[in-house]
Design a protein around this motif. Structure first.
Motif, PDB file in Angstrom:
ATOM      1  N   SER A  93       6.076   3.006   8.358  1.00 40.41           N
ATOM      2  CA  SER A  93       4.669   3.432   7.961  1.00 40.41           C
ATOM      3  C   SER A  93       4.699   4.288   6.569  1.00 40.41           C
ATOM      4  O   SER A  93       3.709   4.562   5.838  1.00 40.41           O
ATOM      5  N   SER A  94       5.933   4.922   6.364  1.00 46.76           N
ATOM      6  CA  SER A  94       6.069   5.887   5.377  1.00 46.76           C
ATOM      7  C   SER A  94       7.116   5.839   4.393  1.00 46.76           C
ATOM      8  O   SER A  94       7.721   6.613   3.698  1.00 46.76           O
ATOM      9  N   MET A  95       7.636   4.462   4.104  1.00 46.37           N
ATOM     10  CA  MET A  95       8.870   4.021   3.607  1.00 46.37           C
ATOM     11  C   MET A  95       8.642   4.554   1.975  1.00 46.37           C
ATOM     12  O   MET A  95       9.740   5.037   1.378  1.00 46.37           O
ATOM     13  N   LYS A  96       7.641   4.355   1.396  1.00 50.32           N
ATOM     14  CA  LYS A  96       7.452   4.464  -0.059  1.00 50.32           C
ATOM     15  C   LYS A  96       6.513   5.708  -0.244  1.00 50.32           C
ATOM     16  O   LYS A  96       5.515   5.831   0.250  1.00 50.32           O
ATOM     17  N   GLY A 154       0.634  -1.306   0.045  1.00 52.49           N
ATOM     18  CA  GLY A 154      -0.231   0.022   0.042  1.00 52.49           C
ATOM     19  C   GLY A 154       0.838   1.201  -0.042  1.00 52.49           C
ATOM     20  O   GLY A 154       2.022   1.237  -0.009  1.00 52.49           O
ATOM     21  N   PRO A 155       0.277   2.201  -0.248  1.00 52.49           N
ATOM     22  CA  PRO A 155       0.813   3.554  -0.292  1.00 52.49           C
ATOM     23  C   PRO A 155       1.546   4.041   1.310  1.00 52.49           C
ATOM     24  O   PRO A 155       0.986   3.621   2.219  1.00 52.49           O
ATOM     25  N   ALA A 156       2.529   5.019   1.102  1.00 55.96           N
ATOM     26  CA  ALA A 156       2.852   5.455   2.332  1.00 55.96           C
ATOM     27  C   ALA A 156       1.899   6.157   3.216  1.00 55.96           C
ATOM     28  O   ALA A 156       1.105   7.094   2.557  1.00 55.96           O
ATOM     29  N   VAL A 158       7.751  -5.001   6.472  1.00 56.75           N
ATOM     30  CA  VAL A 158       7.376  -3.982   7.237  1.00 56.75           C
ATOM     31  C   VAL A 158       7.018  -2.728   6.859  1.00 56.75           C
ATOM     32  O   VAL A 158       6.498  -1.636   6.992  1.00 56.75           O
ATOM     33  N   THR A 159       7.243  -2.737   5.453  1.00 52.75           N
ATOM     34  CA  THR A 159       7.047  -1.538   4.538  1.00 52.75           C
ATOM     35  C   THR A 159       5.595  -1.083   4.567  1.00 52.75           C
ATOM     36  O   THR A 159       4.537  -1.773   4.299  1.00 52.75           O
ATOM     37  N   ASN A 160       5.631   0.278   4.788  1.00 48.61           N
ATOM     38  CA  ASN A 160       4.416   0.823   4.890  1.00 48.61           C
ATOM     39  C   ASN A 160       3.149   0.403   5.889  1.00 48.61           C
ATOM     40  O   ASN A 160       1.848   0.409   5.472  1.00 48.61           O
ATOM     41  N   LEU A 161       3.682  -0.313   6.905  1.00 52.38           N
ATOM     42  CA  LEU A 161       2.525  -0.867   7.701  1.00 52.38           C
ATOM     43  C   LEU A 161       1.632   0.186   8.249  1.00 52.38           C
ATOM     44  O   LEU A 161       2.459   1.491   8.719  1.00 52.38           O
ATOM     45  N   PRO A 162       0.504   0.344   8.566  1.00 45.09           N
ATOM     46  CA  PRO A 162      -0.362   1.410   9.189  1.00 45.09           C
ATOM     47  C   PRO A 162       0.432   1.790  10.654  1.00 45.09           C
ATOM     48  O   PRO A 162       0.706   0.757  11.461  1.00 45.09           O
ATOM     49  N   PRO A 163       0.736   2.949  11.124  1.00 41.64           N
ATOM     50  CA  PRO A 163       1.456   3.523  12.110  1.00 41.64           C
ATOM     51  C   PRO A 163       1.019   2.958  13.296  1.00 41.64           C
ATOM     52  O   PRO A 163       2.129   2.470  14.088  1.00 41.64           O
ATOM     53  N   GLN A 164       0.022   2.797  13.751  1.00 45.12           N
ATOM     54  CA  GLN A 164      -0.508   2.540  15.293  1.00 45.12           C
ATOM     55  C   GLN A 164      -0.263   1.280  15.413  1.00 45.12           C
ATOM     56  O   GLN A 164       0.257   0.641  16.438  1.00 45.12           O
ATOM     57  N   TYR A 165      -0.536   0.576  14.283  1.00 48.32           N
ATOM     58  CA  TYR A 165      -0.090  -1.021  14.361  1.00 48.32           C
ATOM     59  C   TYR A 165       1.397  -1.382  14.666  1.00 48.32           C
ATOM     60  O   TYR A 165       1.719  -2.088  15.324  1.00 48.32           O
ATOM     61  N   ALA A 166       2.001  -0.329  13.745  1.00 47.10           N
ATOM     62  CA  ALA A 166       3.562  -0.956  13.846  1.00 47.10           C
ATOM     63  C   ALA A 166       4.156  -0.275  15.199  1.00 47.10           C
ATOM     64  O   ALA A 166       4.869  -1.283  15.739  1.00 47.10           O
ATOM     65  N   LEU A 167       3.662   0.644  15.759  1.00 48.55           N
ATOM     66  CA  LEU A 167       3.941   1.044  17.013  1.00 48.55           C
ATOM     67  C   LEU A 167       3.640  -0.085  18.111  1.00 48.55           C
ATOM     68  O   LEU A 167       4.192  -0.275  19.015  1.00 48.55           O
TER      69      LEU A 167
END
Length: 223
Positions: free
Chosen positions: A220-223, A122-124, A170-179
């Motif tokens: 969450s914003s790699m790409k 998905g998108p960044a 882990v590329t562009n995982l949703p931020p809250q989930y990643a944290l």
């Protein structure tokens, strides 16, 4: 046992049970390990026909639009197989996913995993520039002075993981989930040398809360 320990104990289950995690076979009897799967060659086409019921939470083609729910698109198949098997065995906590996974056969799990692996990441997500820059530095180079290992060593510079080693994308995982995931590993007790969870715990231990937020912002914003 703490609530956190209980939530993460399932990660050690494959070794405790004493069998291979994802032994893909075609004719053998079902393995005793609930995390070991028996399936024929996975079909992404068939997986697509099964994925419709997942879209409500994980998004169309597995690209989540919810900050606290993981995207499945582009995830390595071994990792997705492991998660679904763990949910089906009720080793990983989640009442919703227990109900979903209970309906899946080994072949269903393999086919769904193949489908999502074939989808574009998905998108960044939008990110605060300064936090993203700090997170990128930690991800790419680590911080040797604090014994912080670069995330890229295992997950790759692009964060796409490695299927052969069961290392998740882990590329562009949703931020809250990643944290949330980073914090779980950071606060977890020792896994007794069991990899990959012990590797994650050790790698994240030196990080501060701000570091964890910055890394989550970056991935969450790699790409």
């Amino acid at each position: 046992m703490s609530r956190l320990s209980s939530r993460l104990l399932w990660l050690a289950a494959p070794v405790v049970l004493g069998t291979s995690v994802l032994a893909a076979t075609s004719q053998k009897a079902a393995p005793k390990n609930p995390l070991a799967l028996s399936f024929k060659t996975p079909s992404a086409v068939r997986g697509a026909s099964l994925a419709g019921s997942c879209a409500g939470c994980h998004g169309k083609t597995g690209v989540s639009t919810k900050a606290d729910i993981p995207s499945l698109a582009g995830q390595i198949p071994n990792y997705t197989q492991f998660q679904l098997a763990a949910f089906r065995a009720k080793l990983r906590p989640s009442n919703v996913m227990h109900q979903v996974a209970a309906k899946l056969s080994d072949q269903d799990i393999a086919d769904l995993s193949a489908y999502y692996a074939a989808q574009a990441v998905g998108p960044a997500w939008k990110a605060e520039p300064a936090a993203r820059a700090r997170g990128q530095k930690l991800f790419v180079a680590g911080d040797p002075a604090r014994n912080v290992i670069a995330c890229a060593v295992c997950h790759g510079a692009n964060g796409r993981g490695l299927n052969a080693n069961h290392i998740a994308s882990v590329t562009n995982l949703p931020p809250q989930y990643a944290l949330a995931v980073l914090k779980e590993f950071h606060e977890a007790p020792s896994f007794g040398g069991i990899v990959p969870p012990e590797t994650m715990r050790i790698a994240l231990k030196p990080l501060t809360d701000r570091d964890l937020r910055d890394v989550a912002t970056y991935i969450s914003s790699m790409k």
